[in-house]
Design an enzyme around this catalytic site. Structure first.
Site: not given
Ligand code: AP5
Length: 209
Positions: A152, A163
């Site tokens: 990404r 972030r």
């Molecule tokens: P993963 O499960 O993908 O983690 P996550 O917490 O979901 O992290 P994201 O980066 O997807 O969340 P985010 O909140 O920053 O981004 P989002 O897409 O929501 O796991 C991460 C990694 O760790 C993976 O490789 C996984 O395999 C690994 N992993 C998982 N569990 C593990 C474990 N136990 N041990 C080891 N490894 C592990 O948002 C993206 C963007 O969208 C934001 O930055 C913002 O610009 C926008 N956005 C989204 N929602 C809003 C909102 N409500 N308001 C404003 N902007 C928003």
């Protein structure tokens, strides 16, 4: 059960939300995934959101609410919100919408993970272009379907740091907001994927982990 998953980027919210939704038959609403899929379909509102996402900033509340309000209004009991709300304003709007729908949030599950581990996980996250599967290293090709893997844009080191900074400033205040409402449940997000699923299921069963 109606759940909100809250926590820093990389804490494993998406990974766990998908597991729990599949096992319990809940509806998944992840705003990050939703935005990315709308961007790929050239949705005009999502294209406006893209520049904020790529910089690691939050999409402004008014634009975000415009994008997700249609989906929020159709919520029925049995869902996980992953990545929404992320600001106090979004939390207040959500509370109003759910009140109108006669729906209550049961638990807000807070994934506690330190920044160094979050940074480490995100900088090693690769996703298949074809089937969407996520891997923790660049294997080149998806072992499941042979599709090519990509990283990404917001998983570049500088954007990850941004972030995390944005999370601490704008999203972390929600912990107190939900604590005051008696909804917040904290889990340690360090451990294997299975261990963390177990901690969440324990909250679903007993109201605590
Ligand atoms: P993963 O499960 O993908 O983690 P996550 O917490 O979901 O992290 P994201 O980066 O997807 O969340 P985010 O909140 O920053 O981004 P989002 O897409 O929501 O796991 C991460 C990694 O760790 C993976 O490789 C996984 O395999 C690994 N992993 C998982 N569990 C593990 C474990 N136990 N041990 C080891 N490894 C592990 O948002 C993206 C963007 O969208 C934001 O930055 C913002 O610009 C926008 N956005 C989204 N929602 C809003 C909102 N409500 N308001 C404003 N902007 C928003």
């Amino acid at each position: 059960m109606n759940l909100i998953f809250l926590g820093p980027p990389g804490a494993g919210k998406g990974t766990q939300a998908k597991i729990i939704c599949q096992e319990f038959g809940y509806t998944y609403l992840g705003t990050g995934d939703l935005l990315r899929s709308l961007v790929s379909r050239s949705d005009p509102l999502a294209l406006k959101a893209k520049e904020f996402m790529e910089k690691g900033e939050l999409v402004p509340d008014s634009l975000m609410v415009e994008i997700v309000s249609g989906q929020l209004k159709t919520l029925k009991n049995g869902f996980i919100l992953d990545g929404f709300p992320r600001t106090l304003e979004q939390a207040q709007i959500l509370e109003e919408m759910l009140k109108e729908l006669g729906i209550q949030i049961d638990h807000v599950i807070y994934f506690h993970l330190d920044d160094a581990e979050a940074e480490n996980r995100l900088s090693n996250r690769y996703q298949c272009k074809n089937c969407g599967n996520i891997y923790n290293s660049n294997l080149g090709q998806c072992p499941k379907c042979g599709g090519s893997l990509f990283r990404r844009k917001d998983d570049e080191p500088e954007t990850i740091r941004k972030r995390l900074e944005v999370y601490h400033l704008q999203t972390a205040p929600l912990l107190e907001y939900y604590e005051r409402r008696g909804k917040l449940k904290r889990i340690d997000a360090q451990g294997s994927v299975e261990e963390i699923s177990g901690r969440i299921k324990s909250i679903l069963r007993n109201g605590k982990n």
